[in-house]
Design a protein around this motif. Structure first.
Motif, PDB file in Angstrom:
ATOM      1  N   SER A  69       1.584  -6.292  -9.327  1.00  0.00           N
ATOM      2  CA  SER A  69       1.757  -6.352  -7.995  1.00  0.00           C
ATOM      3  C   SER A  69       2.068  -7.665  -7.274  1.00  0.00           C
ATOM      4  O   SER A  69       2.597  -7.745  -6.271  1.00  0.00           O
ATOM      5  CB  SER A  69       0.448  -5.816  -7.286  1.00  0.00           C
ATOM      6  OG  SER A  69      -0.068  -4.521  -7.837  1.00  0.00           O
ATOM      7  N   SER A  70       1.710  -8.729  -7.793  1.00  0.00           N
ATOM      8  CA  SER A  70       2.028 -10.035  -7.562  1.00  0.00           C
ATOM      9  C   SER A  70       1.542 -10.823  -8.862  1.00  0.00           C
ATOM     10  O   SER A  70       1.178 -10.762  -9.817  1.00  0.00           O
ATOM     11  CB  SER A  70       1.210 -10.536  -6.286  1.00  0.00           C
ATOM     12  OG  SER A  70      -0.073 -10.603  -6.699  1.00  0.00           O
TER      13      SER A  70
ATOM     14  N   SER B  58      -3.447   2.249  -1.955  1.00  0.00           N
ATOM     15  CA  SER B  58      -2.395   1.637  -1.328  1.00  0.00           C
ATOM     16  C   SER B  58      -3.490   1.218  -0.022  1.00  0.00           C
ATOM     17  O   SER B  58      -2.962   0.911   1.183  1.00  0.00           O
ATOM     18  CB  SER B  58      -1.608   2.934  -0.389  1.00  0.00           C
ATOM     19  OG  SER B  58      -2.459   3.926  -0.171  1.00  0.00           O
TER      20      SER B  58
ATOM     21  N   LYS C 170      -2.876  -6.905 -10.332  1.00  0.00           N
ATOM     22  CA  LYS C 170      -2.369  -5.562 -10.532  1.00  0.00           C
ATOM     23  C   LYS C 170      -3.436  -4.563  -9.653  1.00  0.00           C
ATOM     24  O   LYS C 170      -4.611  -4.645  -9.814  1.00  0.00           O
ATOM     25  CB  LYS C 170      -2.300  -4.830 -11.785  1.00  0.00           C
ATOM     26  CG  LYS C 170      -1.910  -3.422 -11.793  1.00  0.00           C
ATOM     27  CD  LYS C 170      -0.408  -3.392 -11.584  1.00  0.00           C
ATOM     28  CE  LYS C 170       0.087  -1.876 -11.581  1.00  0.00           C
ATOM     29  NZ  LYS C 170       1.486  -1.847 -11.281  1.00  0.00           N
TER      30      LYS C 170
END
Length: 374
Positions: A73-74, A27, A23
């Motif tokens: 996030s992945s 940016s 997570k």
């Protein structure tokens, strides 16, 4: 409700698997800020598993991703063999109990517990039976007709648990649920919740920053810092066999002495620490001659007087002792300027309390000395 049978963790079945779970907040692609950093973990079915760490370590973010309130996030989240990373919370067979009870003040206890069942349009007769069973499991059946305002904090927490259990989840997530309770009530609830989990056989995943709470309740503990799991072990392993300085320092009280590696082979390392040369088992992480490390000793492992052949002794000046009720903490300043604190149990017939400035010799079993990498 699941059957009321004694349960032990089932190592043959995995309830939740986290695979390279990440997570990222912010940016900045070149310097990402990881709340959870490539976590890989398997939690066994029927296990009471705890994420433990300081504020901001990523434990609650991990819990929220398992629940579906945060999108990874992945990475992947596998629940009972099914990938659920992209699934909304209501399609995951999990329920969450938060620190704030979030009970509806205008509804009775029974209606609060059955609210989710009503939304799912569960038939009234089945709903009534499941509400009664859920309230009975938390010993709150006698307050079914009361409003939340008529209950104590501990009673409201039990109702929140019943509301989660009535949906018969395969996994129950608990995010610091005792944070609003006083110390005595917290301890009572810890024992009750652990016993309830054993009877119900549901996988519990618990989040806390309280080390004593984690040690009391858990089958296994994951110690976290900065989004990374530092160690996963049972409570005895976490407390008595910490793998690094962070874990040793975070769990309970620990004496830390700076050490330097002076010799090393496949099995042992010779280190200079506290003005002494010590031969200790080599840690798992690779060390070389000249590297710095840490000697860690629990205060309760130290005793007054010189020890035998399997002990090591330190000599220093006594500082001001601290009385804590059950124990007395005695600080000893070594010639290096470092301080060891010894914990002595208060009991009838105990030796007189050392005076400030008195020279003391304390000993420690070699087996209780941990050589840790920094």
């Amino acid at each position: 409700m699941p059957p009321d049978t004694r349960n032990t963790p089932r190592p043959d079945r995995t309830a939740i698997e986290l695979i390279n779970l990440c997570k990222v907040f912010g940016s900045d692609a070149e310097n990402p800020s990881y709340a959870v950093d490539h976590m890989n973990l398997k939690i066994r079915a029927g296990e009471f598993f705890t994420f433990l760490g300081p504020s901001g370590c990523g434990k609650t973010t991990t819990l929220r991703m398992i629940a579906g309130f945060e999108e990874p996030s992945s990475g992947n989240i596998v629940l009972d063999g099914r990938e659920v990373s992209g699934s909304p919370p209501h399609l995951r067979n999990v329920n969450t109990v938060f620190q704030s009870y979030a009970l509806f003040p205008h509804l009775t206890v029974a209606d609060n517990v059955g609210f989710g069942l009503a939304v799912k349009r569960v038939p009234k007769a089945e709903r009534r039976d499941r509400i009664q069973a859920a309230l009975a499991s938390v010993r709150m059946a006698h307050v079914a007709d009361r409003k939340p305002s008529a209950l104590s904090g501990g009673q409201q927490q039990r109702v929140a648990l019943a509301r989660a259990l009535v949906n018969e989840p395969s996994v129950l997530l608990l995010d610091e649920p005792f944070g609003a309770l006083d110390l005595k009530l917290r301890r009572e609830m810890q024992v009750e919740i652990k016993e309830m989990q054993r009877k119900l056989g549901i996988t519990f995943i618990f989040v806390t920053h309280d080390q004593e709470e984690a040690l009391t309740m858990s089958d296994r503990i994951a110690v976290m810092s900065s989004g990374i799991i530092r160690q996963v072990d049972d409570p005895v392993g976490i407390y008595e066999r910490p793998c690094d300085r962070f874990t040793a320092n975070f769990i309970g009280d620990m004496n830390m002495l700076d050490a330097k590696i002076t010799n090393i082979d496949d099995r042992e390392a010779t280190v200079s620490a506290g003005g002494l040369d010590l031969v200790l088992p080599r840690p798992l992480r690779l060390l070389g001659i000249g590297d710095t490390a840490t000697i860690a000793i629990r205060p309760e492992a130290l005793t007054l007087g010189a020890g035998g052949s399997e002990t090591i002794s330190f000599t220093g000046s006594c500082g001001t002792t601290v009385y804590t009720g059950t124990d007395r903490l005695i600080p000893i300043t070594l010639a290096t300027g470092e301080t060891l604190t010894m914990r002595v149990r208060n009991r009838l017939g105990a030796a007189p309390v050392p005076l400030p400035g008195e020279m003391l010799t304390v000993s420690c079993p070699l087996a209780a000395i941990h050589l840790l990498t920094n």
